[in-house]
Write a protein that holds these residues in place. Structure first.
Motif, PDB file in Angstrom:
ATOM      1  N   LYS A   1       0.924  -1.058  -0.102  1.00 14.68           N
ATOM      2  CA  LYS A   1      -0.209  -0.108   0.013  1.00 14.68           C
ATOM      3  C   LYS A   1       1.007   1.249  -0.011  1.00 14.68           C
ATOM      4  CE  LYS A   1      -3.836  -2.449   1.261  1.00 14.68           C
ATOM      5  NZ  LYS A   1      -3.310  -3.855   1.132  1.00 14.68           N
TER       6      LYS A   1
ATOM      7  N   VAL B   1       0.600   6.124   0.087  1.00 12.13           N
ATOM      8  CA  VAL B   1      -0.282   7.133   0.047  1.00 12.13           C
ATOM      9  C   VAL B   1       0.515   8.095  -0.809  1.00 12.13           C
ATOM     10  CG1 VAL B   1      -1.504   6.936   2.273  1.00 12.13           C
ATOM     11  CG2 VAL B   1       0.698   8.163   2.179  1.00 12.13           C
TER      12      VAL B   1
ATOM     13  N   VAL C   1      -4.965   6.589  -1.650  1.00  7.46           N
ATOM     14  CA  VAL C   1      -4.537   5.463  -1.147  1.00  7.46           C
ATOM     15  C   VAL C   1      -4.417   4.343  -2.391  1.00  7.46           C
ATOM     16  CG1 VAL C   1      -4.721   3.601   0.484  1.00  7.46           C
ATOM     17  CG2 VAL C   1      -5.228   6.025   1.194  1.00  7.46           C
TER      18      VAL C   1
ATOM     19  N   ASP D   1      -3.656   0.455  -3.700  1.00  4.82           N
ATOM     20  CA  ASP D   1      -3.063  -0.983  -3.597  1.00  4.82           C
ATOM     21  C   ASP D   1      -2.479  -1.604  -4.510  1.00  4.82           C
ATOM     22  OD1 ASP D   1      -3.198  -3.905  -3.196  1.00  4.82           O
ATOM     23  OD2 ASP D   1      -5.124  -4.006  -2.304  1.00  4.82           O
TER      24      ASP D   1
END
Length: 184
Positions: free
Chosen positions: A41, A43, A96, A98
């Motif tokens: 992950k 940001v 965000v 993934d």
């Protein structure tokens, strides 16, 4: 070419990221900076892209070619270098991503016939399957090739065949046609 030969294999803190609304022969993306990577992950941006909340948009490792530095509004010019992951959230503080998730997309193919001297007659793109933006993205993926190949060349007539497939329900085919004087 979908992957640049010198593209990194993963996102890094401070690296470039693209959120790809349309990719392929047409490109429409948001280009920004990765803030922090933790495992699969990350940001990025440090601000919202569109503030859409829960999202499902394709992302890519990006390459910045040029930065326009301005006290009014700076921005980057670049390209997606390696598709990777999905923007899953678009909030006020950041987006965000993934990196292991595959985004929902749909293909758009435009085949142009009857334009003498056209250098490119088939345009293949993939658009993000966003519930609110998909119709606009499809229109851009169809309209841009038409504008590029036939713009300001006179009257245009068109036929469009759209196939819509719904899992568990099969497919339907829609046919449409029209004409315009100059601007497709």
């Amino acid at each position: 070419k979908t992957v640049a030969e010198d593209a990194p294999t993963g996102f890094v803190d401070g690296g470039a990221i693209a959120v790809q609304l349309i990719r392929g022969d047409i490109s429409m993306m948001g280009l920004g900076t990765v803030t922090r990577v933790e495992g699969d992950k990350l940001v990025a941006f440090g601000h919202p892209m569109m503030g859409g909340g829960a999202s499902d948009m394709p992302t890519a490792i990006a390459k910045v070619h040029w930065i326009l530095a301005s006290s009014n509004r700076s921005f980057k010019i670049g390209e997606a270098a390696r598709p990777m992951g999905t923007m899953v959230n678009d909030r006020q503080a950041s987006i965000v991503v993934d990196t292991k998730r595959t985004p929902s997309t749909f293909p758009v193919r435009v085949k142009i016939e009857g334009v003498d001297g056209a250098k490119k007659t088939q345009w293949d793109s993939v658009a993000a399957h966003d519930p609110f933006m998909a119709p606009m993205l499809a229109a851009l993926a169809v309209g841009n090739p038409l504008e590029t190949v036939t713009g300001e060349r006179g009257d245009t007539t068109w036929r469009m065949t759209t196939t819509i497939k719904v899992a568990g329900y099969g497919a339907i085919e829609l046919r449409d046609f029209g004409s315009s004087a100059g601007d497709p």
